[in-house]
Motif scaffolding. Structure first.
Motif: not given
Length: 550
Positions: A170-176
């Motif tokens: 994701l754009p914030d660096g997390r994975q969904i």
């Protein structure tokens, strides 16, 4: 190509149980590409793979296949009651060194079967789920140069069991992490202390057929507006995962046939052509192949119906989006789609009938197909030279930095099985070289001299690219592409994306050397922070890529 050679090639692409002399003749009739056997055995069947930013590929299958064909070489054995008091001393994961063409065994403790993952911004692989004791495990792998690194595992790192799920950075660096068997929901990783939870996604339940889950390993892509395009079964939505609302519903694919596991087709985001720093010409998804309604149940009963021979293409940001249908040269189920550095799509692996699952596929399709998205409809597909190795259920394919495509896996059996079966467990590793790597293209091939690999770039930055070309350069036929290396398993490459960067005029600085400046997007919706492969392409012939860290 005339009708007669096409007919011969078509048969040779389908019939692998032919005398070797016939297979040799087929190479004359085919249109392009070259196959190379890299290693006759890597010890495991490459069911999952991820290219890392040091040109090493981490691969794994599952821990309950029985003993693999590669030892852990002095590492502690994995304790498992199914293997007796000494445990399992074989590896179920390996690291492949592309440069050295060598394998190193890795220790994975919990069952990674049919799991998912994504490379993160620091170049590490975060891999999630599986089955049995591994269904809620998060595993981290960070490659190293001294060959001592190995998997690290976080028990109960997930809130729900994730088997046949899909991940996306994701754009914030997390994975969904989306879906999985019996999971009509999603969650994130890494977790936010005291704040993360599981969130319902009714779309997954709506696409879950009554008799068979035809919505596993959903196709997930990050749109340019920050929302997620999610495709399952035979239809798709645009989903705002922050507000947990469906922004747009797309029409069902004409014909209504399923395309996701176990009616396994494949899908890609077509190249995003930048028209400035963040403006994109169009955002298109291409879905190809699969198995008709009922094919899975019929295969369970010994009837292997023909796979789908169609592709469906849609502009997901069109105000009135419609699927445009195209016909492939041959039907294909369990095929992989690989974005090439020049923006074309390689469709490879799979069979012509049946479905995904143990013993459920038939009629291997040995010939890859190249899809050229910029050609007029009706002239986009080009058959390639065939392999001699069937790659059926649990096969994989991955773009390498040098432009080759790494191909491995294929094990349609409950355990390793090498004899008295139609399609033996395949431990070999091959490389397919598209025609742009042929010697005839050597004078067209650029070589990037600046920046060097592993250069760090910044959002919105203008970067000067310097490259050489031995032959005559055609400035209007130069483009610069940036490819995100994906996590590949079960005919889908998670996080796969290619951008054609906006660039300035190509300048001749003498001595066969040229420069241009490209603009890096400023939006992390277009390019989440991670490592990318950057290529210069001249007349559809790509350079060797360099790693850039965004």
């Amino acid at each position: 190509m005339s009708a007669q050679p096409f007919s011969l090639l078509f048969l040779l692409c389908r019939l692998f149980l032919l005398p070797p002399i016939v297979l040799n003749i087929s190479l004359v009739a085919a249109t392009g590409g070259k196959w190379e056997l890299l290693l006759p055995s890597i010890g495991i069947s490459a069911m999952h793979m991820q290219l890392l930013n040091n040109d090493k590929v981490v691969m794994f299958d599952r821990t309950d296949f029985g003993r693999s064909n590669i030892s852990l070489h002095g590492k502690n054995c994995r304790m498992d009651p199914n293997f007796g008091p000494l445990g399992d001393c074989s590896a179920h994961s390996v690291e492949y060194d592309v440069v050295e063409n060598s394998i190193r065994p890795l220790m994975v403790l919990t069952n990674v079967w049919c799991s998912s993952g994504s490379a993160m911004s620091d170049g590490s692989l975060i891999q999630t789920g599986g089955t049995g004791e591994g269904e809620r495990v998060v595993r981290l792998y960070k490659s190293c140069n001294d060959k001592t690194c190995d998997w690290k595992e976080i028990k109960d790192g997930l809130l729900r069991s994730r088997w046949y799920a899909t991940n996306h950075i994701l754009p914030d660096g997390r994975q969904i992490i989306v879906g999985g068997r019996g999971q009509f929901n999603f969650e994130f990783y890494p977790k936010v202390q005291g704040g993360d939870q599981m969130y319902s996604l009714p779309f997954l339940e709506e696409t879950n057929d009554e008799n068979i889950e035809n919505n596993l390993y959903p196709f997930v892509f990050l749109n340019t507006d920050g929302n997620l395009f999610i495709f399952a079964n035979n239809r798709a939505i645009l989903f705002d995962y922050n507000k947990r609302v469906v922004v747009k519903k797309y029409p069902e694919i004409p014909g209504g046939e399923p395309r996701s596991y176990p009616s396994t087709g494949s899908a890609v985001f077509l190249p995003l052509k930048m028209q400035g720093i963040d403006k994109v010409l169009s955002v298109e998804v291409l879905v190809c192949g699969g198995a008709p309604n009922g094919a899975f149940i019929k295969a369970l009963n010994g009837e292997f119906v023909g796979a789908l021979d169609t592709c469906a293409r849609i502009d997901i940001n069109d105000p009135n989006p419609k699927w445009v249908m195209e016909v492939m040269p041959m039907a294909r189920v369990m095929g992989d789609m690989v974005l090439l550095p020049n923006g074309n799509v390689l469709i490879i692996n799979g069979g012509a009938s049946g479905a995904a699952g143990w013993e459920l596929g038939r009629d291997p399709v040995l010939c890859p197909v190249i899809y050229k998205p910029d050609n007029p409809i009706g002239s986009r597909f080009e058959l390639q030279n065939p392999s001699k190795i069937p790659r059926m259920y649990h096969s994989t394919a991955m773009l390498l930095r040098d432009g080759r495509v790494l191909v491995g896996g294929s094990n349609p059996h409950n355990y390793y099985n090498f004899t008295n079966v139609l399609y033996p467990t395949e431990l070999s590793l091959e490389a397919f070289s598209p025609s742009y790597l042929e010697i005839e293209s050597a004078n067209l091939r650029p070589k990037i001299t600046s920046p060097v690999s592993q250069t760090r770039i910044m959002y919105g930055q203008k970067i000067e690219i310097q490259f050489t070309v031995k032959g005559k350069l055609v400035p209007n036929c130069v483009k610069v592409t940036m490819v995100a290396p994906p996590f590949n398993t079960h005919s889908f490459s998670m996080n796969q994306k290619i951008l054609v960067l906006a660039h300035e005029k190509v300048i001749d600085v003498g001595q066969l050397t040229f420069t241009t400046r490209v603009i890096v997007p400023s939006s992390c919706n277009l390019t989440p922070s991670q490592y990318y492969l950057l290529f210069v392409v001249h007349q559809e012939v790509p350079s060797q890529g360099i790693w850039v860290e965004l």
